[in-house]
Scaffold this active site. Structure first.
Site, mmCIF file in Angstrom:
data_model
loop_
_atom_site.group_PDB
_atom_site.id
_atom_site.type_symbol
_atom_site.label_atom_id
_atom_site.label_comp_id
_atom_site.label_asym_id
_atom_site.label_seq_id
_atom_site.Cartn_x
_atom_site.Cartn_y
_atom_site.Cartn_z
ATOM 1 N N ARG A 101 22.014 -3.844 2.250
ATOM 2 C CA ARG A 101 22.996 -3.504 1.165
ATOM 3 C C ARG A 101 24.408 -3.896 0.909
ATOM 4 N NH1 ARG A 101 19.685 2.202 0.406
ATOM 5 N NH2 ARG A 101 17.828 1.196 -0.506
ATOM 6 N N ARG A 109 17.017 17.693 -0.101
ATOM 7 C CA ARG A 109 15.411 17.438 -0.590
ATOM 8 C C ARG A 109 14.927 18.828 -1.045
ATOM 9 N NH1 ARG A 109 13.277 12.656 -0.172
ATOM 10 N NH2 ARG A 109 13.720 12.409 2.107
ATOM 11 N N SER A 134 8.729 12.092 -2.877
ATOM 12 C CA SER A 134 8.193 10.711 -2.836
ATOM 13 C C SER A 134 8.863 9.719 -2.364
ATOM 14 C CB SER A 134 7.531 10.737 -4.250
ATOM 15 O OG SER A 134 8.775 10.678 -5.346
ATOM 16 N N GLY A 135 10.303 9.859 -2.557
ATOM 17 C CA GLY A 135 11.237 9.010 -1.816
ATOM 18 C C GLY A 135 10.884 8.901 -0.456
ATOM 19 N N LYS A 139 25.345 6.352 1.546
ATOM 20 C CA LYS A 139 24.796 5.397 0.763
ATOM 21 C C LYS A 139 25.125 5.449 -0.495
ATOM 22 C CE LYS A 139 20.384 5.483 3.071
ATOM 23 N NZ LYS A 139 19.042 5.845 3.116
ATOM 24 N N HIS A 174 14.235 12.623 -8.858
ATOM 25 C CA HIS A 174 15.508 13.106 -8.290
ATOM 26 C C HIS A 174 16.361 13.738 -9.695
ATOM 27 C CE1 HIS A 174 14.441 11.130 -4.715
ATOM 28 N NE2 HIS A 174 15.343 10.389 -4.646
ATOM 29 N N CYS A 228 17.926 4.862 -4.340
ATOM 30 C CA CYS A 228 17.502 5.403 -5.503
ATOM 31 C C CYS A 228 18.321 6.327 -6.316
ATOM 32 C CB CYS A 228 15.894 6.347 -5.263
ATOM 33 S SG CYS A 228 16.043 7.005 -3.579
ATOM 34 N N ARG A 230 -2.803 -1.478 9.804
ATOM 35 C CA ARG A 230 -3.560 -0.247 9.287
ATOM 36 C C ARG A 230 -4.095 -0.516 8.095
ATOM 37 N NH1 ARG A 230 1.271 2.323 11.277
ATOM 38 N NH2 ARG A 230 2.235 2.070 9.284
ATOM 39 N N SER A 231 -3.471 -1.193 6.955
ATOM 40 C CA SER A 231 -4.040 -1.385 5.553
ATOM 41 C C SER A 231 -4.851 -2.747 5.500
ATOM 42 C CB SER A 231 -3.073 -1.393 4.634
ATOM 43 O OG SER A 231 -2.481 0.025 4.738
ATOM 44 N N THR A 261 0.730 -1.288 0.081
ATOM 45 C CA THR A 261 0.083 0.067 -0.112
ATOM 46 C C THR A 261 0.945 1.135 -0.064
ATOM 47 O OG1 THR A 261 -0.028 -0.215 2.488
ATOM 48 C CG2 THR A 261 -1.788 -1.083 1.071
HETATM 49 O O1 25A Z 1 6.216 4.311 5.739
HETATM 50 P P1 25A Z 1 6.226 3.056 6.181
HETATM 51 O O2 25A Z 1 5.872 2.770 7.582
HETATM 52 O O3 25A Z 1 7.739 2.497 6.053
HETATM 53 O O4 25A Z 1 5.443 2.064 5.364
HETATM 54 C C1 25A Z 1 5.417 1.610 3.835
HETATM 55 C C2 25A Z 1 4.805 0.310 3.503
HETATM 56 O O5 25A Z 1 5.159 -0.590 4.647
HETATM 57 C C3 25A Z 1 3.955 -1.078 5.137
HETATM 58 C C4 25A Z 1 3.065 0.082 4.902
HETATM 59 O O6 25A Z 1 1.933 -0.522 5.075
HETATM 60 C C5 25A Z 1 3.417 0.475 3.580
HETATM 61 O O7 25A Z 1 2.739 -0.070 2.624
HETATM 62 N N1 25A Z 1 4.271 -1.349 6.538
HETATM 63 C C6 25A Z 1 4.425 -0.222 7.706
HETATM 64 N N2 25A Z 1 4.312 -0.849 8.610
HETATM 65 C C7 25A Z 1 4.446 -2.059 8.488
HETATM 66 C C8 25A Z 1 4.448 -3.494 9.306
HETATM 67 N N3 25A Z 1 4.676 -3.367 10.735
HETATM 68 C C9 25A Z 1 4.239 -2.097 7.095
HETATM 69 N N4 25A Z 1 3.929 -3.580 6.584
HETATM 70 C C10 25A Z 1 4.047 -4.642 7.487
HETATM 71 N N5 25A Z 1 4.054 -4.426 8.768
HETATM 72 P P2 25A Z 1 0.662 0.382 5.959
HETATM 73 O O8 25A Z 1 -0.437 -0.234 5.652
HETATM 74 O O9 25A Z 1 1.325 1.001 7.039
HETATM 75 O O10 25A Z 1 0.769 1.732 5.036
HETATM 76 C C11 25A Z 1 -0.318 2.169 4.335
HETATM 77 C C12 25A Z 1 -0.227 3.765 3.836
HETATM 78 O O11 25A Z 1 0.293 4.562 5.179
HETATM 79 C C13 25A Z 1 1.592 4.982 4.980
HETATM 80 N N6 25A Z 1 2.031 4.967 6.434
HETATM 81 C C14 25A Z 1 3.143 4.229 6.695
HETATM 82 N N7 25A Z 1 3.320 4.293 8.024
HETATM 83 C C15 25A Z 1 2.376 5.138 8.443
HETATM 84 C C16 25A Z 1 1.927 5.811 7.550
HETATM 85 N N8 25A Z 1 1.145 6.690 7.522
HETATM 86 C C17 25A Z 1 0.832 7.371 8.607
HETATM 87 N N9 25A Z 1 1.438 7.144 9.545
HETATM 88 C C18 25A Z 1 2.214 5.938 9.565
HETATM 89 N N10 25A Z 1 3.013 5.693 10.717
HETATM 90 C C19 25A Z 1 2.390 4.411 4.002
HETATM 91 O O12 25A Z 1 3.303 5.431 3.338
HETATM 92 C C20 25A Z 1 1.153 3.873 3.251
HETATM 93 O O13 25A Z 1 0.932 4.736 2.146
HETATM 94 P P3 25A Z 1 4.337 5.114 2.354
HETATM 95 O O14 25A Z 1 4.137 4.346 1.622
HETATM 96 O O15 25A Z 1 4.225 6.012 0.986
HETATM 97 O O16 25A Z 1 5.753 4.681 2.794
HETATM 98 C C21 25A Z 1 6.746 4.445 1.489
HETATM 99 C C22 25A Z 1 7.865 3.769 2.463
HETATM 100 O O17 25A Z 1 8.971 3.560 1.354
HETATM 101 C C23 25A Z 1 10.252 3.797 1.445
HETATM 102 N N11 25A Z 1 10.921 4.298 0.329
HETATM 103 C C24 25A Z 1 10.597 5.050 -0.486
HETATM 104 N N12 25A Z 1 11.488 5.251 -1.580
HETATM 105 C C25 25A Z 1 12.508 4.188 -1.348
HETATM 106 C C26 25A Z 1 11.872 3.625 -0.143
HETATM 107 N N13 25A Z 1 12.416 2.639 0.403
HETATM 108 C C27 25A Z 1 13.595 2.197 -0.619
HETATM 109 N N14 25A Z 1 14.104 2.719 -1.688
HETATM 110 C C28 25A Z 1 13.379 3.691 -2.162
HETATM 111 N N15 25A Z 1 13.865 4.287 -3.321
HETATM 112 C C29 25A Z 1 9.988 5.122 2.410
HETATM 113 O O18 25A Z 1 11.229 5.334 3.026
HETATM 114 C C30 25A Z 1 8.952 4.544 3.234
HETATM 115 O O19 25A Z 1 9.344 3.986 4.234
HETATM 116 O O1 L14 Z 2 17.744 3.995 1.246
HETATM 117 O O2 L14 Z 2 14.215 10.242 -0.244
HETATM 118 O O3 L14 Z 2 16.668 3.884 -0.339
HETATM 119 O O4 L14 Z 2 13.814 9.609 1.914
HETATM 120 C C1 L14 Z 2 14.756 5.581 1.458
HETATM 121 C C2 L14 Z 2 14.345 7.118 1.714
HETATM 122 C C3 L14 Z 2 16.322 6.538 -0.329
HETATM 123 C C4 L14 Z 2 16.156 7.668 0.030
HETATM 124 C C5 L14 Z 2 16.900 4.366 0.448
HETATM 125 C C6 L14 Z 2 14.292 9.496 0.712
HETATM 126 C C7 L14 Z 2 16.166 5.691 0.902
HETATM 127 C C8 L14 Z 2 14.532 7.810 0.504
#
Ligand code: 25A
Ligand code: L14
Length: 342
Positions: free
Chosen positions: A108, A243, A167-168, A221, A250, A137, A48-49, A20
């Site tokens: 990594r 940022r 968005s990252g 990183k 990016h 990224c 949550r989801s 999600t």
């Molecule tokens: O932001 P989070 O907490 O890291 O959550 C990201 C995803 O992980 C799931 C979460 O499900 C979402 O799908 N997740 C979190 N906790 C989890 C758990 N305990 C879990 N899955 C399993 N077990 P969700 O149902 O919690 O999220 C639904 C939406 O809510 C947003 N959200 C998450 N935590 C929240 C929250 N909203 C409010 N309060 C909170 N505490 C969540 O935001 C989702 O939309 P998001 O998705 O867009 O988070 C993106 C994550 O991806 C990382 N990221 C981005 N780019 C990169 C990357 N990682 C690596 N490489 C990249 N290039 C971000 O850092 C972010 O963690």
């Molecule tokens: O290690 O823009 O992939 O905050 C996750 C968070 C990359 C940057 C990772 C952000 C990072 C990202």
């Protein structure tokens, strides 16, 4: 063998952890677009989801809460739910027999775990012991553009400054930029969530936490992952990660010093042939890569390719790519494609 059994051999049970999230949603889109051979799909997220319905191809799937028992019968598990979840749950996925492709920073730099960008070091993928790490990224888009130049003239030193989209940092961060922008235009107070300062109409020279040497973890990183992916510890890299109030993609200003001669025209020629790269460089028409044009696209765009006259052999360039696609979801799916091609 008839076509049906042939296809059945290739179909994979796929789990998306963090389905999600910003990256998870893009992974589903890309699996669909690229017609990835999915047999069963499992969507995992936090409680949550859980229960939320998501459409993939023409079927509806219900998001389930991630547990240690989520991975039975799963062939490939793509993790995008942050490093804490990867550390806790990836071993369970591996124990259940799945190959994990992990988007977090958790594994990594582990020497036993491949860190892969298919255009750069695809050969590393087959060396996995159950986990393959997807790089940061900002690092991915830089190495896709620089590896072919490194092969041609050996890179000595890289100075990179990034202009990173919100968005990252996930969906909450995307909301934060729009919310703050609306608040400012309506004279309301701004709210901080993911970022340490106002991000609307601002630039913040901090991504991730600070380290003891004064750099940030995001900058570290870029330094460490670049050497590992390019398989060359002699490349000196120094980075400043910033940022900016951009939603998607990016941008990077990169100065490269080479050991051997390299020229803008030669670099353009090389990059025009390079896999995953598109050169956009016509200064007469003010054409160069832009975040708004790269958003939603697959390539790494390179432009403003010019000589750096302050060193013996050097180039400056501007590299832009969609951080959620090539920077995360697309690269992960490409790794999965290589896995099944093996
Ligand atoms: O932001 P989070 O907490 O890291 O959550 C990201 C995803 O992980 C799931 C979460 O499900 C979402 O799908 N997740 C979190 N906790 C989890 C758990 N305990 C879990 N899955 C399993 N077990 P969700 O149902 O919690 O999220 C639904 C939406 O809510 C947003 N959200 C998450 N935590 C929240 C929250 N909203 C409010 N309060 C909170 N505490 C969540 O935001 C989702 O939309 P998001 O998705 O867009 O988070 C993106 C994550 O991806 C990382 N990221 C981005 N780019 C990169 C990357 N990682 C690596 N490489 C990249 N290039 C971000 O850092 C972010 O963690
Ligand atoms: O290690 O823009 O992939 O905050 C996750 C968070 C990359 C940057 C990772 C952000 C990072 C990202």
């Amino acid at each position: 063998m008839d076509l049906v059994t042939d296809m059945a051999g290739v179909l994979k049970n796929v789990a998306v952890v963090g389905a999600t999230g910003a990256v998870g949603e893009e992974i589903l889109k890309i699996l669909e677009e690229r017609n990835f051979p999915v047999r069963e799909l499992k969507l995992l997220a936090s409680s949550r989801s859980a229960g939320e319905a998501i459409t993939f191809r023409d079927d509806e799937y219900i998001v389930e809460e991630l547990t240690h028992d989520s991975f039975e019968e799963i062939d490939i598990a793509i993790f995008s739910a942050g490093a804490t979840r990867s550390v806790e749950f990836a071993p369970s996925a591996v124990d259940a027999g799945a190959v994990v492709i992990d988007n977090s920073s958790a594994f990594r730099m582990d020497p036993e775990i491949p860190l892969a960008v298919p255009e750069v070091n695809a050969h590393a993928i087959s060396r996995h012991n159950g986990i393959i790490a997807n790089p940061n990224c900002s690092t991915i888009q830089m190495v896709v553009a620089l590896k072919p130049l490194h092969d041609a003239a050996k890179i000595k030193r890289i100075v990179v400054s990034t202009y990173q989209a919100v968005s990252g940092a996930g969906k909450v961060a995307i909301e934060e930029l729009s919310g703050q922008t609306r608040a400012i235009f309506s004279f309301d107070d701004i709210e901080l969530q993911k970022f340490p300062h106002q991000i609307a109409f601002n630039c913040i020279p901090q991504i991730d936490v600070f380290l003891e040497d004064g750099s940030t973890k995001e900058e570290a990183k870029m330094v460490n992952e670049t050497k590992k992916i390019m398989e060359d510890d002699s490349i000196a890299v120094t980075a400043t990660c910033v940022r900016v109030p951009v939603f998607c993609a990016h941008s990077e200003s990169v100065n490269i010093e080479f050991e051997r001669p390299m020229y803008p025209d030669l670099a353009k020629e090389i990059l025009e042939q390079a896999e995953g790269v598109e050169v956009v460089d016509d200064t007469a028409k003010s054409e160069y890569p832009l975040a708004v044009s790269a958003a939603g696209k697959d390539p790494v765009y390179v432009g403003r390719i010019r000589k750096d006259p302050t060193v013996e052999s050097g180039l400056n360039m501007w590299i832009v790519s969609d951080n959620i696609r090539k920077g995360a979801a697309l690269n992960a799916v490409q790794i999965a494609e290589r896995l099944i091609a093996e």
